[in-house]
Design an enzyme around this catalytic site. Structure first.
Site, PDB file in Angstrom:
ATOM      1  N   ARG A 239       4.929   4.326  10.745  1.00  0.00           N
ATOM      2  CA  ARG A 239       5.576   5.601  11.064  1.00  0.00           C
ATOM      3  C   ARG A 239       7.030   5.395  11.452  1.00  0.00           C
ATOM      4  NH1 ARG A 239       0.083   8.394  13.577  1.00  0.00           N
ATOM      5  NH2 ARG A 239      -1.036   8.170  11.594  1.00  0.00           N
TER       6      ARG A 239
ATOM      7  N   TYR B  66       1.774  -5.750   2.798  1.00  0.00           N
ATOM      8  CA  TYR B  66       3.176  -6.084   3.071  1.00  0.00           C
ATOM      9  C   TYR B  66       3.405  -7.585   2.982  1.00  0.00           C
ATOM     10  CZ  TYR B  66       2.989  -1.309   4.719  1.00  0.00           C
ATOM     11  OH  TYR B  66       2.788   0.047   4.774  1.00  0.00           O
TER      12      TYR B  66
ATOM     13  N   CYS C 143       1.788  12.485  -0.428  1.00  0.00           N
ATOM     14  CA  CYS C 143       1.539  13.015   0.908  1.00  0.00           C
ATOM     15  C   CYS C 143       2.799  13.743   1.351  1.00  0.00           C
ATOM     16  CB  CYS C 143       1.233  11.861   1.872  1.00  0.00           C
ATOM     17  SG  CYS C 143       0.591  12.413   3.466  1.00  0.00           S
TER      18      CYS C 143
ATOM     19  N   GLU D 282     -17.122   9.844   2.332  1.00  0.00           N
ATOM     20  CA  GLU D 282     -15.781  10.246   1.870  1.00  0.00           C
ATOM     21  C   GLU D 282     -15.468   9.618   0.506  1.00  0.00           C
ATOM     22  OE1 GLU D 282     -13.493  12.242   2.522  1.00  0.00           O
ATOM     23  OE2 GLU D 282     -13.473  12.797   4.646  1.00  0.00           O
TER      24      GLU D 282
ATOM     25  N   LYS E 181      -8.918   2.271   4.186  1.00  0.00           N
ATOM     26  CA  LYS E 181      -7.685   2.045   4.926  1.00  0.00           C
ATOM     27  C   LYS E 181      -7.894   2.415   6.383  1.00  0.00           C
ATOM     28  CE  LYS E 181      -3.094   3.801   5.332  1.00  0.00           C
ATOM     29  NZ  LYS E 181      -2.203   4.872   5.055  1.00  0.00           N
TER      30      LYS E 181
ATOM     31  N   SER F  52       0.329  -1.500   8.119  1.00  0.00           N
ATOM     32  CA  SER F  52       1.499  -1.985   8.850  1.00  0.00           C
ATOM     33  C   SER F  52       1.154  -2.706  10.156  1.00  0.00           C
ATOM     34  CB  SER F  52       2.438  -0.805   9.133  1.00  0.00           C
ATOM     35  OG  SER F  52       1.762   0.211   9.851  1.00  0.00           O
TER      36      SER F  52
ATOM     37  N   LYS G  26     -10.017   7.061   4.755  1.00  0.00           N
ATOM     38  CA  LYS G  26      -8.832   6.750   5.569  1.00  0.00           C
ATOM     39  C   LYS G  26      -9.083   7.184   7.003  1.00  0.00           C
ATOM     40  CE  LYS G  26      -3.887   7.704   5.879  1.00  0.00           C
ATOM     41  NZ  LYS G  26      -2.727   8.303   5.209  1.00  0.00           N
TER      42      LYS G  26
ATOM     43  N   ARG H 233      -3.349  12.536  13.976  1.00  0.00           N
ATOM     44  CA  ARG H 233      -3.861  13.066  12.715  1.00  0.00           C
ATOM     45  C   ARG H 233      -5.390  13.137  12.725  1.00  0.00           C
ATOM     46  NH1 ARG H 233       0.989  12.689  10.276  1.00  0.00           N
ATOM     47  NH2 ARG H 233       2.017  10.702   9.946  1.00  0.00           N
TER      48      ARG H 233
ATOM     49  N   CYS I 113       3.850  13.722   4.870  1.00  0.00           N
ATOM     50  CA  CYS I 113       4.306  13.379   6.222  1.00  0.00           C
ATOM     51  C   CYS I 113       5.736  12.857   6.262  1.00  0.00           C
ATOM     52  CB  CYS I 113       3.340  12.417   6.910  1.00  0.00           C
ATOM     53  SG  CYS I 113       3.174  10.838   6.070  1.00  0.00           S
TER      54      CYS I 113
ATOM     55  N   CYS J  13       0.839  15.850   7.437  1.00  0.00           N
ATOM     56  CA  CYS J  13       0.642  15.527   6.025  1.00  0.00           C
ATOM     57  C   CYS J  13       0.511  16.750   5.115  1.00  0.00           C
ATOM     58  CB  CYS J  13      -0.556  14.604   5.884  1.00  0.00           C
ATOM     59  SG  CYS J  13      -0.327  13.049   6.779  1.00  0.00           S
TER      60      CYS J  13
HETATM   61  C1  PBG Z   1       0.616   8.776   4.699  1.00  0.00           C
HETATM   62  C2  PBG Z   1       0.433   7.318   4.811  1.00  0.00           C
HETATM   63  C3  PBG Z   1       0.380   6.562   5.987  1.00  0.00           C
HETATM   64  C4  PBG Z   1       0.219   5.244   5.589  1.00  0.00           C
HETATM   65  C5  PBG Z   1       0.204   5.215   4.201  1.00  0.00           C
HETATM   66  N1  PBG Z   1       0.310   6.532   3.729  1.00  0.00           N
HETATM   67  C6  PBG Z   1       0.575   6.945   7.391  1.00  0.00           C
HETATM   68  C7  PBG Z   1      -0.328   7.803   8.099  1.00  0.00           C
HETATM   69  O1  PBG Z   1      -1.387   8.223   7.634  1.00  0.00           O
HETATM   70  O2  PBG Z   1       0.037   8.126   9.224  1.00  0.00           O
HETATM   71  C8  PBG Z   1       0.098   4.088   6.525  1.00  0.00           C
HETATM   72  C9  PBG Z   1       0.347   2.768   5.970  1.00  0.00           C
HETATM   73  C10 PBG Z   1       0.561   1.687   6.945  1.00  0.00           C
HETATM   74  O3  PBG Z   1       0.332   1.796   8.156  1.00  0.00           O
HETATM   75  O4  PBG Z   1       0.977   0.628   6.467  1.00  0.00           O
HETATM   76  N2  PBG Z   1       1.638   9.104   3.830  1.00  0.00           N
END
Ligand code: PBG
Length: 325
Positions: A203, A316, A116, A236, A251, A277, A193, A220, A118, A126
């Site tokens: 982030r 995590y 990605c 998707e 996700k 996260s 996603k 996003r 970002c 992204c």
């Molecule tokens: C994008 C990406 C994100 C996460 C994993 N890959 C962030 C987003 O889409 O803003 C989020 C993972 C998380 O929240 O643990 N590179």
């Protein structure tokens, strides 16, 4: 008594247990920060750290000793610009780290690279921006994504995981990888996603929040999915499967288990969930205050992913939970 007969003794409960979480299911996310000495804890994710390039090697070693054999890497480079140049450089942060990890641990560890932009762009989106659309430009981003995938592949990544939600990404990465002799390399697509508030702490961790500016929105939602859309979530993943994804993913995980189950019923491919996260932060924060039993809650959550039909779990909690599995 009827169903209770099989619940009375622990030994019997074990025999009839339908779902187990195994260490082998877990993938640990790692944040590599360029120029960092040692490690720095992420404020919104207690127990999770940004790590320097040497520190990452120690972390992989610790995970392997615990029986966690897979990691997914996120890079936070010093250089950020409008096109994410560091991600396109064969000596960029992620390429270097993958090479070092593979040199040290070989096939003992499965190295998955998040693909990605970002974390590499100064605007935090992204991919390459298209001002007319006030969004990320799909075809321009596909082109640089192909380059990024080749760089990850050449560095020795074991699985490539595109997370930017560009249409057609799996097909275009498959073509690029095949054309460069990497036809054996699997793609784990972040196929379904959602544009979720559960990514908030990530982030901070990845220093990838979209920046404020009138020109382009700071969310996003113009490329990630509407959280309300279950049917589209299935679509998707099925499209990515048809494009050649080897592993599919939903996700975030916890608030989207209905989607996990629906996809499970429609595909024979391996299915991953990303326990993101914000899901981690909620549990960790409450546990730190003594409001709930951390290990029991985590086990219950991870088991719910298996029950819904997930095979792989990106979490995590991997390091905390592996010792009790
Ligand atoms: C994008 C990406 C994100 C996460 C994993 N890959 C962030 C987003 O889409 O803003 C989020 C993972 C998380 O929240 O643990 N590179």
């Amino acid at each position: 008594m009827n169903l209770r007969r099989l619940r009375l003794k622990a030994g019997i409960r074990k025999l009839v247990r339908e779902n187990w979480v195994r260490k082998e299911d877990l993938i640990a996310p790692l944040f590599i920060k360029e120029g960092l000495e040692g490690r720095k804890e992420i404020g919104s994710m207690p127990g999770i750290f940004q790590m320097g390039e040497d520190e990452i090697l120690k972390e992989v070693e610790t995970l392997l000793k615990m029986g966690v054999g897979a990691v997914i890497l996120f890079g936070i480079p010093q250089l950020k610009d409008s096109v994410g140049s560091d991600a396109l450089n064969e000596d960029g942060l992620i390429a270097r780290s993958v090479r070092q990890i593979k040199k040290r641990f070989g096939d003992e560890v499965v190295v998955i690279t998040d693909l990605c932009f970002c974390e590499y762009t100064d605007h935090g989106h992204c991919g390459i921006l298209n001002p007319r659309l006030k969004s990320v430009d799909n075809s321009a981003t596909l082109k640089i994504s192909q380059k990024q995938a080749i760089i990850h592949a050449q560095a020795g990544a074991d699985i490539i995981a595109p997370s930017g939600m560009m249409d057609g990404i799996v097909k275009s990465l498959r073509e690029a990888l095949d054309a460069h002799g990497f036809d054996y390399l699997p793609i784990m697509s972040y196929s379904t996603k959602f544009a979720s508030a559960f990514y908030g702490p990530f982030r901070d961790a990845a220093e990838s929040a979209p920046v404020t500016g009138e020109a382009i929105p700071t969310d996003r939602k113009s490329y990630q999915m509407d959280i309300a859309n279950g049917r589209e979530g299935i679509l998707e993943s099925l499209i990515d499967e048809a494009e050649g994804a080897d592993i599919l993913m939903v996700k975030p995980a916890l608030a989207f288990l209905d989607v996990v189950k629906s996809i499970r019923e429609r595909t024979l491919k391996p299915l991953a969930v990303y326990n993101v996260s914000g899901e981690y932060a909620m549990v960790k924060g409450a546990a730190e205050r003594g409001w709930l039993n951390y290990h029991q809650i985590v086990l219950e959550i991870l088991t719910s992913f298996k029950r819904a039909g997930a095979d792989l779990i990106i979490t995590y909690h991997a390091k905390d939970i592996a010792p009790i599995l």
